[in-house]
Design a protein around this motif. Structure first.
Motif, PDB file in Angstrom:
ATOM      1  N   SER A 105      14.340   1.473  -5.976  1.00 41.37           N
ATOM      2  CA  SER A 105      14.946   0.186  -6.312  1.00 41.37           C
ATOM      3  C   SER A 105      16.453   0.273  -6.145  1.00 41.37           C
ATOM      4  O   SER A 105      17.035   1.358  -6.144  1.00 41.37           O
ATOM      5  CB  SER A 105      14.606  -0.219  -7.742  1.00 41.37           C
ATOM      6  N   ALA A 106      17.067  -0.891  -6.018  1.00 37.99           N
ATOM      7  CA  ALA A 106      18.526  -0.993  -5.938  1.00 37.99           C
ATOM      8  C   ALA A 106      18.920  -2.373  -6.434  1.00 37.99           C
ATOM      9  O   ALA A 106      18.189  -3.347  -6.246  1.00 37.99           O
ATOM     10  CB  ALA A 106      19.008  -0.799  -4.499  1.00 37.99           C
ATOM     11  N   SER A 107      20.058  -2.445  -7.097  1.00 34.74           N
ATOM     12  CA  SER A 107      20.540  -3.736  -7.573  1.00 34.74           C
ATOM     13  C   SER A 107      22.042  -3.664  -7.787  1.00 34.74           C
ATOM     14  O   SER A 107      22.631  -2.584  -7.767  1.00 34.74           O
ATOM     15  CB  SER A 107      19.842  -4.134  -8.875  1.00 34.74           C
ATOM     16  N   THR A 108      22.632  -4.829  -8.008  1.00 34.35           N
ATOM     17  CA  THR A 108      24.072  -4.875  -8.237  1.00 34.35           C
ATOM     18  C   THR A 108      24.441  -4.431  -9.640  1.00 34.35           C
ATOM     19  O   THR A 108      25.621  -4.309  -9.943  1.00 34.35           O
ATOM     20  CB  THR A 108      24.614  -6.302  -7.996  1.00 34.35           C
ATOM     21  N   VAL A 109      23.466  -4.159 -10.498  1.00 39.44           N
ATOM     22  CA  VAL A 109      23.765  -3.673 -11.842  1.00 39.44           C
ATOM     23  C   VAL A 109      23.587  -2.161 -11.961  1.00 39.44           C
ATOM     24  O   VAL A 109      23.855  -1.605 -13.017  1.00 39.44           O
ATOM     25  CB  VAL A 109      22.919  -4.390 -12.916  1.00 39.44           C
ATOM     26  N   ASP A 110      23.161  -1.486 -10.885  1.00 39.12           N
ATOM     27  CA  ASP A 110      23.076  -0.025 -10.893  1.00 39.12           C
ATOM     28  C   ASP A 110      24.456   0.567 -11.109  1.00 39.12           C
ATOM     29  O   ASP A 110      25.454   0.056 -10.590  1.00 39.12           O
ATOM     30  CB  ASP A 110      22.535   0.504  -9.558  1.00 39.12           C
ATOM     31  N   LYS A 111      24.521   1.668 -11.827  1.00 41.49           N
ATOM     32  CA  LYS A 111      25.814   2.305 -12.080  1.00 41.49           C
ATOM     33  C   LYS A 111      26.483   2.727 -10.784  1.00 41.49           C
ATOM     34  O   LYS A 111      27.697   2.595 -10.629  1.00 41.49           O
ATOM     35  CB  LYS A 111      25.633   3.517 -12.998  1.00 41.49           C
ATOM     36  N   GLU A 112      25.696   3.245  -9.837  1.00 44.11           N
ATOM     37  CA  GLU A 112      26.251   3.679  -8.551  1.00 44.11           C
ATOM     38  C   GLU A 112      26.811   2.512  -7.745  1.00 44.11           C
ATOM     39  O   GLU A 112      27.854   2.631  -7.113  1.00 44.11           O
ATOM     40  CB  GLU A 112      25.168   4.356  -7.717  1.00 44.11           C
ATOM     41  N   MET A 113      26.099   1.397  -7.770  1.00 46.59           N
ATOM     42  CA  MET A 113      26.457   0.265  -6.922  1.00 46.59           C
ATOM     43  C   MET A 113      27.488  -0.661  -7.554  1.00 46.59           C
ATOM     44  O   MET A 113      28.193  -1.367  -6.840  1.00 46.59           O
ATOM     45  CB  MET A 113      25.205  -0.560  -6.590  1.00 46.59           C
ATOM     46  N   ARG A 114      27.587  -0.673  -8.845  1.00 45.23           N
ATOM     47  CA  ARG A 114      28.426  -1.648  -9.551  1.00 45.23           C
ATOM     48  C   ARG A 114      29.871  -1.642  -9.039  1.00 45.23           C
ATOM     49  O   ARG A 114      30.440  -2.686  -8.727  1.00 45.23           O
ATOM     50  CB  ARG A 114      28.400  -1.352 -11.048  1.00 45.23           C
ATOM     51  N   ASP A 115      30.462  -0.454  -8.933  1.00 42.61           N
ATOM     52  CA  ASP A 115      31.852  -0.368  -8.488  1.00 42.61           C
ATOM     53  C   ASP A 115      31.996  -0.627  -6.993  1.00 42.61           C
ATOM     54  O   ASP A 115      33.004  -1.169  -6.547  1.00 42.61           O
ATOM     55  CB  ASP A 115      32.427   1.005  -8.832  1.00 42.61           C
ATOM     56  N   ASP A 116      30.982  -0.220  -6.215  1.00 42.99           N
ATOM     57  CA  ASP A 116      31.049  -0.396  -4.766  1.00 42.99           C
ATOM     58  C   ASP A 116      31.031  -1.861  -4.346  1.00 42.99           C
ATOM     59  O   ASP A 116      31.661  -2.238  -3.365  1.00 42.99           O
ATOM     60  CB  ASP A 116      29.878   0.320  -4.084  1.00 42.99           C
ATOM     61  N   HIS A 163      23.489 -11.638  -9.944  1.00 39.55           N
ATOM     62  CA  HIS A 163      23.064 -10.353  -9.399  1.00 39.55           C
ATOM     63  C   HIS A 163      21.904 -10.512  -8.435  1.00 39.55           C
ATOM     64  O   HIS A 163      21.252 -11.546  -8.385  1.00 39.55           O
ATOM     65  CB  HIS A 163      22.660  -9.411 -10.536  1.00 39.55           C
ATOM     66  N   ILE A 164      21.650  -9.426  -7.694  1.00 40.47           N
ATOM     67  CA  ILE A 164      20.500  -9.375  -6.800  1.00 40.47           C
ATOM     68  C   ILE A 164      19.794  -8.043  -7.025  1.00 40.47           C
ATOM     69  O   ILE A 164      20.436  -7.025  -7.238  1.00 40.47           O
ATOM     70  CB  ILE A 164      20.902  -9.565  -5.320  1.00 40.47           C
ATOM     71  N   TYR A 165      18.471  -8.084  -7.033  1.00 44.40           N
ATOM     72  CA  TYR A 165      17.654  -6.916  -7.307  1.00 44.40           C
ATOM     73  C   TYR A 165      16.632  -6.778  -6.185  1.00 44.40           C
ATOM     74  O   TYR A 165      16.068  -7.771  -5.734  1.00 44.40           O
ATOM     75  CB  TYR A 165      16.888  -7.069  -8.619  1.00 44.40           C
ATOM     76  N   ALA A 166      16.381  -5.548  -5.751  1.00 47.28           N
ATOM     77  CA  ALA A 166      15.363  -5.299  -4.736  1.00 47.28           C
ATOM     78  C   ALA A 166      14.618  -4.034  -5.116  1.00 47.28           C
ATOM     79  O   ALA A 166      15.231  -3.065  -5.587  1.00 47.28           O
ATOM     80  CB  ALA A 166      15.995  -5.149  -3.363  1.00 47.28           C
ATOM     81  N   THR A 193       0.851  -1.186   0.000  1.00 48.27           N
ATOM     82  CA  THR A 193       0.000   0.000   0.000  1.00 48.27           C
ATOM     83  C   THR A 193       0.886   1.233   0.000  1.00 48.27           C
ATOM     84  O   THR A 193       2.095   1.130   0.231  1.00 48.27           O
ATOM     85  CB  THR A 193      -0.897   0.009   1.255  1.00 48.27           C
ATOM     86  N   PRO A 194       0.326   2.418  -0.240  1.00 48.26           N
ATOM     87  CA  PRO A 194       1.163   3.628  -0.197  1.00 48.26           C
ATOM     88  C   PRO A 194       1.819   3.845   1.167  1.00 48.26           C
ATOM     89  O   PRO A 194       2.944   4.336   1.247  1.00 48.26           O
ATOM     90  CB  PRO A 194       0.181   4.753  -0.515  1.00 48.26           C
ATOM     91  N   ASN A 195       1.133   3.477   2.253  1.00 47.09           N
ATOM     92  CA  ASN A 195       1.706   3.646   3.591  1.00 47.09           C
ATOM     93  C   ASN A 195       2.719   2.561   3.937  1.00 47.09           C
ATOM     94  O   ASN A 195       3.667   2.807   4.685  1.00 47.09           O
ATOM     95  CB  ASN A 195       0.606   3.642   4.653  1.00 47.09           C
ATOM     96  N   ARG A 196       2.491   1.361   3.426  1.00 44.26           N
ATOM     97  CA  ARG A 196       3.376   0.230   3.716  1.00 44.26           C
ATOM     98  C   ARG A 196       3.587  -0.569   2.431  1.00 44.26           C
ATOM     99  O   ARG A 196       2.923  -1.579   2.200  1.00 44.26           O
ATOM    100  CB  ARG A 196       2.764  -0.638   4.804  1.00 44.26           C
ATOM    101  N   PRO A 197       4.533  -0.121   1.588  1.00 49.96           N
ATOM    102  CA  PRO A 197       4.751  -0.807   0.310  1.00 49.96           C
ATOM    103  C   PRO A 197       5.454  -2.152   0.478  1.00 49.96           C
ATOM    104  O   PRO A 197       5.925  -2.495   1.564  1.00 49.96           O
ATOM    105  CB  PRO A 197       5.612   0.173  -0.475  1.00 49.96           C
ATOM    106  N   ARG A 198       5.524  -2.878  -0.611  1.00 49.54           N
ATOM    107  CA  ARG A 198       6.092  -4.226  -0.626  1.00 49.54           C
ATOM    108  C   ARG A 198       7.547  -4.169  -1.072  1.00 49.54           C
ATOM    109  O   ARG A 198       7.869  -3.594  -2.095  1.00 49.54           O
ATOM    110  CB  ARG A 198       5.259  -5.078  -1.586  1.00 49.54           C
ATOM    111  N   LEU A 199       8.445  -4.777  -0.284  1.00 50.82           N
ATOM    112  CA  LEU A 199       9.854  -4.889  -0.652  1.00 50.82           C
ATOM    113  C   LEU A 199      10.041  -6.246  -1.323  1.00 50.82           C
ATOM    114  O   LEU A 199       9.997  -7.273  -0.665  1.00 50.82           O
ATOM    115  CB  LEU A 199      10.750  -4.768   0.584  1.00 50.82           C
ATOM    116  N   SER A 200      10.239  -6.229  -2.629  1.00 48.17           N
ATOM    117  CA  SER A 200      10.365  -7.455  -3.413  1.00 48.17           C
ATOM    118  C   SER A 200      11.820  -7.714  -3.752  1.00 48.17           C
ATOM    119  O   SER A 200      12.535  -6.803  -4.172  1.00 48.17           O
ATOM    120  CB  SER A 200       9.539  -7.318  -4.689  1.00 48.17           C
TER     121      SER A 200
END
Length: 122
Positions: A55-66, A39-42, A25-32
């Protein structure tokens, strides 16, 4: 030994069973969480309005190098923390966890732990 097709169909059955019971719901959304071999995606999803909040994943440009030199489970923990930061910026504190048919173990549990460390409640 189970074939890949049989494993996928079993996961799909578990996924349908879980999704019958939870709703974002808008107050309590679902973390999938989705995991592949590499890779892992959330993502945090508002099912009522039908859009992804963050969203965040291991293929994001920001996260890839980290996360490139970390082990998979530690990568998953970092993804959970980063997702929690992004969601908290939008003013959301509580979510419903959707393991997407995967067993709550290993990388899926690491994403949940990282999100909890980041300040999300579920």
């Amino acid at each position: 030994m189970l074939k890949k097709r049989e494993l996928k169909s079993k996961r799909q059955r578990r996924k349908r069973s879980i999704r019958k019971k939870i709703l974002g719901t808008p107050n309590r959304p679902r973390l999938s969480v989705y995991r592949s071999n590499k890779h892992i995606y959330a993502q945090v999803i508002d099912d009522i309005n039908g859009h992804t909040v963050a969203s965040a994943s291991t293929v994001d440009k920001e996260m890839r190098d980290d996360v490139a030199d970390l082990e998979k489970e530690e990568q998953a923990r970092q993804i959970g923390k980063r997702l929690a930061e992004r969601v908290k910026e939008k003013g959301i504190e509580k979510v419903v966890f959707d393991r997407n048919g995967f067993i709550y173990h290993g990388r899926v549990a690491a994403v949940a732990d990282g999100a909890r460390e980041g300040g999300l409640e579920f």
